[in-house]
Design an enzyme around this catalytic site. Structure first.
Site, PDB file in Angstrom:
ATOM      1  CG  ASP A   1     -22.036  25.356  15.661  1.00 17.12           C
ATOM      2  OD1 ASP A   1     -23.050  25.863  16.684  1.00 17.12           O
ATOM      3  OD2 ASP A   1     -21.010  25.846  15.351  1.00 17.12           O
TER       4      ASP A   1
ATOM      5  CG  ASP B   1     -18.829  29.796  20.895  1.00 18.69           C
ATOM      6  OD1 ASP B   1     -18.433  28.755  20.806  1.00 18.69           O
ATOM      7  OD2 ASP B   1     -19.484  30.260  19.975  1.00 18.69           O
TER       8      ASP B   1
END
Ligand code: DGJ
Length: 722
Positions: free
Chosen positions: A536, A466
């Protein structure tokens, strides 16, 4: 220059032809040809980019454009392959250099050429200064050419490169062009735009140090009156770089269209000592006469067969369960094992613990940088969870955010100087975190070290990598001789080096690239990562549009899509089947809180996962046909045709029925018109057609589906029977 030869490359089924007499080089690849030549001023220019030429085709000699007036010099009217700033160049330069004596002119002339295997190298030199530019061209049978450059200081004093593109792509002179590009934001990536190319420049870029959510380095140019999803010319390309980048799409008043792309020149400088050189990222491009759909299919195939780390035949992606939306930071041994047990029953193949397992991580205020297991949450380390996951027949994966540090961390307390910063200037925090300066060798070794250690000590098959903020204060105190601003290049080179070393040392390890969703997706990072976290935003309606945009540029195989709980970030209630069928457009995953999911939904989920396993190869390695865009109305469909043609899959959606209208007839594409297909419906009630139907009927007459109401969906599987 080598003699006149045609260098055939049987392994790629493409060729570079050299015509020494006419000073022209032709790269034939797929259904396109690309020709460069040297003009009477010894400058290298584009001669042709379009449909594949017949063998031996004779093209006009390369020639400088005419000087239209004293305000429109020839430099501006010539489709140069790689123009230096100087001699009256007002369009986007590919190269801008400041020499030690302050002369900032670069006028590049042809010096030499080499063909080595599938690689063409053209060597250019500045008319006056010892600045040498190497232009590289590599053709791929999928119908793509890679171009990049290397700027060499062949002199005795240091020079500073202030702007360096990978390439300029010149389109055939003309009018009526339009281009498409992708922009976005966190939770709203991959929005597709199309606009006319007129005189002037349109720029997409990232100044953020990484690829960015805001724009993606991809373009597709068509002709307004000719190009559709299914037909017409498309010139398309994408850049392989995960740092700051820029693409300038320029139309001139003389009807020239150029696309120049590479390192973003904003805040850029790279010093080259005598003998040193700077390589630019690869800029890939292609041409098809088959419309936007075919342009995407070429890129998808190219990514699978050339770019991805396990090319040329990457295995379809496993079905992932990821705990993030279920538990956020609240991970624990018992909680993760409970989820893993439920996930295994659904048919999940890879179980991933997301953020929260390390350091003093309770929320996003602390812990980044301290990559040791949090003993409160996992008193026995990760082993009991990993063993249980394995016992359940799944592989295990773990989340990291390797390039970041929280000021509240042991790492920062020990090494505040490792954070990217301008000394004495306040560091701007985003999500309470700072960037580590990966351009530093000590930081690079630290990051490689903890990743290598964690993977070596635990049976970890997968890393979710990430990256949750962009750059600010991009200082590099104590930089090497390339200078502080070389951070824009060295950071990304070190990132790639870490990926490469990790993969080499742990050959089975797979990596997902994530940057708060789809903020770092490009052909550079995809050389090292197997898949991407698309967004997301997992709301299925938003996802239809997000995935439609994503598919323009990137393959379904790398597009990770989870089914999650409702209501989600848009507060909508969407039925489970619709959510599943949207996530089935790519690499299916599950992110729901399985501990709260009713038994009936768990059973339905297991059935849908099982259904996906039967179509996965086709979805992930076949050809994608976007039959109806979610942007165009309430009914959307995508279709996939297996590589060998044996199976096709239709996924169909209805957002909301209106005016009692029946669902539009769906005409399939890419089938064998002479074959018969056995049609299997996910829900028998929604398909009223026959079981055996010929390809010509499926494509000509189409299929009628009984989708009604809001958020209805279904799938058809077509098996070729003869
Ligand atoms: C952002 C990612 O996109 C999410 O999937 C999740 O991993 C969080 N970061 C964790 O902090």
């Amino acid at each position: 220059m080598s003699a006149s030869v045609a260098v055939a490359l049987p392994c790629f089924g493409q060729a570079i032809h050299v015509d020494a007499a006419r000073m022209q080089w032709t790269i034939d690849t797929g259904t396109m040809s690309y020709v460069v030549g040297v003009n009477e001023e010894k400058m290298v220019q584009t001669v042709y980019w379009g449909p594949r030429l017949a063998p031996g085709a004779v093209l006009p000699m390369a020639k400088m454009g005419g000087e239209r007036s004293s305000f429109d010099p020839a430099m501006v009217a010539t489709p140069l392959e790689y123009a230096g700033f100087g001699a009256g160049l007002y369009t986007e330069p590919a190269l801008k250099v400041d020499s030690a004596d302050g002369d900032r002119t670069v006028v590049l002339e042809y010096a030499d050429a080499h063909v080595t295997g599938d690689l063409l190298e053209l060597v250019l030199r500045d008319k006056v200064k010892p600045i040498v530019v190497h232009l590289y061209y590599q053709g791929f049978a999928q119908g793509v050419v890679a171009r990049w450059s290397r700027i060499e200081n062949a002199g005795k004093t240091t020079i500073k490169v202030e702007q360096a593109a990978s390439a300029t792509w010149n389109l055939p002179r003309g009018t009526g062009y339009e281009w498409s590009w992708l922009t976005g934001q966190w939770a709203g990536e991959w929005q597709l735009h199309t606009a006319a190319i007129q005189a002037g420049a349109q720029v997409i870029e990232s100044r953020r140090g990484s690829t960015s959510h805001e724009a993606n380095p991809w373009f597709a140019v068509g002709k307004t009156k000719e190009t559709t999803e299914r037909a017409g010319p498309v010139w398309f390309g994408e850049l392989g770089w995960s740092g700051s980048w820029k693409m300038a799409v320029e139309g001139t008043t003389q009807d020239d269209v150029r696309i120049t792309g590479g390192f973003n020149p904003f805040d850029f400088e790279y010093a080259l000592k005598p003998g040193e050189s700077l390589g630019t990222p690869k800029f890939y491009a292609g041409y098809t006469a088959g419309g936007r759909g075919e342009a995407s299919r070429i890129l998808h195939r190219f990514q699978r067969e050339v770019i991805l780390p396990t090319h040329p035949d990457p295995k379809p992606r496993p079905i992932i369960y990821n705990s993030w939306e279920a538990t956020e930071f609240n991970v624990s041994e018992a909680g993760q094992i409970a989820l893993a047990e439920k996930a295994a029953k659904l048919g999940v193949e890879l179980f991933v613990i997301d953020d929260g397992w390390f350091g003093a991580r309770k929320d996003d205020h602390a812990g980044l940088g301290d990559w040791v297991v949090n003993k409160e949450k996992f008193p026995n380390g990760l082993k009991p969870v990993i063993d249980r996951v394995h016992g359940l027949g799944m592989k295990f994966g773990l989340w990291f955010e390797p390039e970041m540090v929280n000021p509240d961390s042991d790492l920062y307390r020990k090494h505040p100087e490792w954070a990217m910063n301008f000394p004495g200037r306040q560091r701007t925090e985003m999500r309470n975190q700072l960037l580590l300066n990966l351009a530093r060798t000590d930081v690079k070794e630290y990051v490689f070290g903890f990743l290598d250690k964690t993977v070596s000590e635990n049976d970890i098959a997968f890393i979710k990598w990430d990256y949750n903020r962009n750059w600010s204060e991009p200082g590099w105190a104590g930089a090497d001789s390339a200078g502080e601003k070389a951070i824009y290049v060295k950071y990304v080179e070190n990132l790639y080096e870490i990926f490469a070393r990790l993969r080499k040392k742990h050959p089975g390890l797979e990596i997902e690239t994530c940057s708060g969703g789809g903020g770092r997706v490009d052909l550079g990072i995809l050389q090292y990562t197997d898949e991407v976290w698309t967004s997301d935003n997992t709301d299925a309606l938003d996802r239809l549009s997000i995935q439609y945009g994503f598919s323009q540029a990137y393959a379904p195989q790398v597009m990770v899509a989870w089914v999650t709980d409702v209501p989600n970030m848009d507060h909508r209630f969407i039925p489970l089947q619709f959510r599943f069928l949207v996530a089935m457009q790519g690499a299916l995953g599950v992110g729901s809180n399985l501990n709260k999911m009713p038994e009936a939904e768990l059973a339905e989920s297991a059935q849908l996962v099982n259904f996906y396993k039967g179509i996965r190869d086709t979805v992930q390695t076949g050809g994608l046909y976007r039959l109806a865009s979610p942007e165009a109305g309430d009914a959307a469909q995508v279709e996939y045709v297996a590589k060998d043609g044996s199976q096709a899959v239709l996924l169909a959606y209805l957002h909301s029925q209106r005016y009692r209208m029946a669902y539009p007839t769906v005409k399939l594409e890419g089938l064998d018109a002479t074959a018969i297909y056995r049609v299997r419906a996910l829900d028998a009630a929604k398909y009223k057609g026959a079981e055996l139907v010929s390809g010509s009927v499926l494509m000509g007459d189409g299929v009628r589906l009984g989708l009604t109401g809001d958020y209805d969906s279904t799938a058809l599987v077509l098996e070729k029977v003869k």
